[in-house]
Design a protein around this motif. Structure first.
Motif, PDB file in Angstrom:
ATOM      1  N   LEU A 271       0.829  -1.206   0.000  1.00 41.51           N
ATOM      2  CA  LEU A 271       0.000   0.000   0.000  1.00 41.51           C
ATOM      3  C   LEU A 271       0.867   1.262   0.000  1.00 41.51           C
ATOM      4  O   LEU A 271       0.567   2.234  -0.699  1.00 41.51           O
ATOM      5  N   ALA A 272       1.934   1.229   0.797  1.00 43.64           N
ATOM      6  CA  ALA A 272       2.820   2.400   0.846  1.00 43.64           C
ATOM      7  C   ALA A 272       3.511   2.626  -0.491  1.00 43.64           C
ATOM      8  O   ALA A 272       3.665   3.767  -0.943  1.00 43.64           O
ATOM      9  N   TRP A 273       3.923   1.542  -1.147  1.00 40.94           N
ATOM     10  CA  TRP A 273       4.602   1.683  -2.442  1.00 40.94           C
ATOM     11  C   TRP A 273       3.644   2.186  -3.516  1.00 40.94           C
ATOM     12  O   TRP A 273       4.027   2.959  -4.390  1.00 40.94           O
ATOM     13  N   ALA A 274       2.385   1.739  -3.442  1.00 40.27           N
ATOM     14  CA  ALA A 274       1.378   2.265  -4.373  1.00 40.27           C
ATOM     15  C   ALA A 274       1.164   3.758  -4.158  1.00 40.27           C
ATOM     16  O   ALA A 274       1.009   4.527  -5.110  1.00 40.27           O
ATOM     17  N   SER A 275       1.193   4.175  -2.897  1.00 41.28           N
ATOM     18  CA  SER A 275       1.060   5.599  -2.608  1.00 41.28           C
ATOM     19  C   SER A 275       2.262   6.388  -3.117  1.00 41.28           C
ATOM     20  O   SER A 275       2.127   7.520  -3.583  1.00 41.28           O
ATOM     21  N   VAL A 276       3.446   5.784  -3.063  1.00 42.96           N
ATOM     22  CA  VAL A 276       4.650   6.443  -3.591  1.00 42.96           C
ATOM     23  C   VAL A 276       4.532   6.649  -5.095  1.00 42.96           C
ATOM     24  O   VAL A 276       4.852   7.727  -5.630  1.00 42.96           O
ATOM     25  N   ASN A 277       4.060   5.631  -5.797  1.00 42.40           N
ATOM     26  CA  ASN A 277       3.894   5.751  -7.251  1.00 42.40           C
ATOM     27  C   ASN A 277       2.875   6.824  -7.607  1.00 42.40           C
ATOM     28  O   ASN A 277       3.059   7.594  -8.568  1.00 42.40           O
ATOM     29  N   ALA A 278       1.794   6.906  -6.814  1.00 44.15           N
ATOM     30  CA  ALA A 278       0.803   7.965  -7.061  1.00 44.15           C
ATOM     31  C   ALA A 278       1.375   9.339  -6.780  1.00 44.15           C
ATOM     32  O   ALA A 278       1.094  10.309  -7.501  1.00 44.15           O
ATOM     33  N   SER A 279       2.211   9.443  -5.743  1.00 46.24           N
ATOM     34  CA  SER A 279       2.822  10.738  -5.416  1.00 46.24           C
ATOM     35  C   SER A 279       3.808  11.179  -6.490  1.00 46.24           C
ATOM     36  O   SER A 279       3.944  12.373  -6.766  1.00 46.24           O
ATOM     37  N   GLU A 348      14.811   5.277  -2.634  1.00 42.03           N
ATOM     38  CA  GLU A 348      13.784   6.160  -3.192  1.00 42.03           C
ATOM     39  C   GLU A 348      13.586   7.388  -2.309  1.00 42.03           C
ATOM     40  O   GLU A 348      13.515   8.515  -2.795  1.00 42.03           O
ATOM     41  N   MET A 349      13.501   7.184  -1.004  1.00 41.41           N
ATOM     42  CA  MET A 349      13.310   8.311  -0.092  1.00 41.41           C
ATOM     43  C   MET A 349      14.494   9.271  -0.142  1.00 41.41           C
ATOM     44  O   MET A 349      14.316  10.501  -0.224  1.00 41.41           O
ATOM     45  N   ILE A 502      18.084  12.157  -7.420  1.00 42.65           N
ATOM     46  CA  ILE A 502      19.527  11.953  -7.274  1.00 42.65           C
ATOM     47  C   ILE A 502      20.238  11.845  -8.614  1.00 42.65           C
ATOM     48  O   ILE A 502      21.438  12.116  -8.706  1.00 42.65           O
ATOM     49  N   GLU A 503      19.531  11.481  -9.669  1.00 37.81           N
ATOM     50  CA  GLU A 503      20.156  11.265 -10.966  1.00 37.81           C
ATOM     51  C   GLU A 503      20.686  12.579 -11.546  1.00 37.81           C
ATOM     52  O   GLU A 503      19.953  13.569 -11.634  1.00 37.81           O
TER      53      GLU A 503
END
Length: 627
Positions: A271-279, A348-349, A502-503
């Motif tokens: 669920l948290a990773w899905a929220s990251v993708n949406a963000s 990612e963070m 970071i890239e």
């Protein structure tokens, strides 16, 4: 009626400064005060009368009866929790025997009192309660009943009770004050649901909202109608996408890290990773809407994705800790997958933290010097107004140095974040990633050296500025060599319009290298001109002192043998020790004064002065009286 807020406020106010025992004693005082308000308190030494049942008619007459029922239920619950807390400090294997029976008895009393409140409010024609009030009462009863079934180890009933409480509170969150129920959902209901599901052998990959929807009693048509009346999407799962970490229906099952795809072992991580993708998507859309915005406004758009990535990190660490507590070995495939997931979510963070810092640095990561003109003049030029030509167009030196100091702080934070990535599991073994991180570190180190060099140039230390720019040039050359062509595609995508992270693209490193090379040539010329100016200034002054007077200096330019001593010598002051002057004073004669040898000795002069004075009469007797 605000049933939930009344209960939570009482708990928070008491548990902040005490424990459950303190809460229990405070509830006894509040109960007595409530009975006095209703006129049903037993007088001192009075005869005890059994309390009458609280009906809908009484609630309609006075709302204080609702508080009376809530306080009674809470006191029984607090007593049970205080007994558990007291025995938890003594025994590590839990409680049993008469103590456990006492805890269950107290929780049963609390659940029965909460059920009486639900029954009294359900007669809406008499009590005047709304659907919102009835749902709050039912959610509170389900919460207490879940705690009771938890102690009885009746896991199916426990799961059903907590599912009812969670679905109702989720519906109330979308309908009204969400902050009141959010902490209750996260801290109490969700962990209890997860533990009850674990006891029933439910896989961890199933999200908590899905577990709650499956355990919810759909056969209770009255409850289903009331929930749908408040929020139609509560039972279908639409509300969970708004209130929880993400939509359970769209949660990913795998996560990819450096061409390695692993299965997500915990539903909260999914669920948290899905929220990251949406963000990520919302951040890109937000930054694409408005191009001309200040760095602070652009950095504020990163707050959402930083929050969601932090939630993903916390969920991953929590899952790892739970497996360790269960005794799962480090070589277990689940633990290995979680370690890779941990590296991915932490990377990612940290990447988005660095991206936010890069936005605050300014254009080209702060390589372009932007503090030439003040904000007031820039604003006036943007509005088409003519600025004051007589006023200064440059910022004060102190303001320039302060801006450069802030920029250096951002570079330091970025370098620390890159170092934290290097310490993540599996990063050191990935040579390609290590080379990229070394290149990124050299890139930001060059920017830091360039900012410090500019501060030295502002205050006139051109030699120090030249040395720092030479260091920045070396770091840029190292970054250019380290960045491989394989990273060009990813970097170009970042440079094309996606949010900064970071890239760093090879083009950006090359631009910085060209800029630093130009600054290096410019400062070499400045230092050379400064040295020539110093030499001319030294030649324009008086002739240098003779070599004998400069023996404490090393002759870097060679020894001038034609200027060893000054000849013929000129009159000059000679330093003499003070003792010589004291001795010579006795032999010096000055005009108008007799020689020192002709003068009488000080002792003879003193004796002659005393002889010339008139004789004093001699005192006699006591105090001058007598003979």
């Amino acid at each position: 009626m605000e049933i939930t807020s009344f209960v939570l406020q009482g708990r928070d106010n008491s548990l902040v400064y005490g424990d459950y025992s303190t809460y229990h004693s405070q509830l006894s005082k509040r109960l007595l005060s409530s009975r006095k308000k209703l006129g049903i308190a037993t007088r001192n030494r009075g005869k005890y009368h059994k309390a009458e049942a609280i009906t809908s008619e009484r609630i309609a007459e006075n709302r204080e009866y609702i508080h009376l029922l809530l306080l009674t239920s809470e006191r029984a619950w607090a007593q049970a929790m205080s007994i558990k807390a007291a025995h938890a400090k003594i025994r590590t294997k839990g409680i049993s025997g008469r103590t456990k029976s006492h805890v269950i008895s107290r929780l049963s009393r609390a659940a029965n009192t909460a059920q009486n409140l639900v029954n009294a409010l359900s007669e809406t024609a008499v009590s005047g309660a709304s659907t919102h009030d009835i749902l709050e009462a039912k959610a509170y009863h389900a919460l207490i009943a879940g705690a009771l079934q938890f102690e009885k180890h009746a896991w199916e009933l426990c799961l059903q009770s907590y599912a009812v409480s969670r679905v109702i509170y989720t519906a109330l969150t979308t309908a009204g004050k969400g902050d009141i129920y959010k902490d209750l959902l996260v801290d109490t209901i969700d962990p209890s649901l997860r533990f009850a599901a674990y006891q029933l052998k439910t896989p961890r990959t199933i999200p908590i909202p899905t577990i709650a929807h499956k355990a919810f009693p759909d056969s209770n048509t009255v409850l289903v109608e009331q929930v749908n009346e408040v929020d139609p999407g509560a039972l279908s799962g639409e509300s969970d996408a708004k209130t929880s970490l993400g939509n359970p229906e769209k949660a990913p099952e795998t996560i990819t890290w450096r061409s390695r795809e692993v299965r997500i072992e915990d539903a909260q991580i999914a669920l948290a990773w899905a929220s990251v993708n949406a963000s990520k998507q919302s951040l890109a859309e937000n930054l694409a809407k408005v191009k001309a915005r200040s760095p602070r406004e652009a950095a504020a758009a990163y707050d959402d994705i930083l929050t969601t990535t932090l939630d993903a990190v916390d969920a991953t660490q929590k899952a790892i800790n739970e497996l360790r507590e269960e005794g799962v070995a480090q070589s277990d495939p689940r633990m290995q997958s979680l370690q890779i997931t941990r590296t991915a979510v932490n990377f990612e963070m940290t990447s988005w933290r660095i991206g936010r810092n890069r936005v605050l640095m300014g254009e080209s990561d702060g390589a372009v010097e932007e503090h030439g003109r003040s904000k007031a003049i820039k604003k006036a030029e943007a509005e088409g107004k003519e600025g004051d030509e007589s006023g200064p167009t440059e910022l004060p030196i102190a303001r320039k140095l302060a801006k450069l100091k802030q920029r250096v702080a951002l570079y330091d934070g970025t370098l620390q974040n890159i170092e934290s990535i290097k310490n993540l599991p599996g990063v050191a073994a990935d040579q390609a990633l290590s080379d990229k991180l070394a290149a990124f570190s050299s890139y930001f180190a060059a920017l830091k050296a360039l900012a410090i060099a500019r501060s030295h140039a502002i205050i006139g230390n051109v030699a120090n500025a030249l040395a720092l720019i030479q260091h920045a040039f070396d770091r840029c050359q190292f970054a250019t060599k380290q960045l491989s062509t394989a990273a060009t595609a990813t970097a170009n995508e970042t440079a094309a319009g996606s949010p900064l992270n970071i890239e760093v693209s090879p083009e950006a490193v090359q631009r910085l290298l060209d800029l630093v090379q130009g600054e290096l040539r410019r400062h070499q010329a400045i230092v050379h001109v400064d040295n020539l100016r110093k030499e001319e200034l030294a030649k324009s002054t008086t002739a240098p002192a003779p070599l004998v007077e400069r023996l404490h200096q090393y002759p870097a330019g060679g020894v001038d043998l034609a200027n060893v001593v000054e000849f013929p010598p000129k009159k000059a002051f000679i330093p003499v020790k003070p003792i010589f002057l004291d001795v010579a004073w006795n032999y010096i004669s000055y005009p108008g004064k007799a020689p020192a040898a002709a003068q009488a000795s000080p002792a003879a002069a003193t004796a002659a002065a005393k002889a010339s004075e008139p004789a004093q009469p001699q005192k006699r007797g006591w105090f001058g009286f007598g003979r």
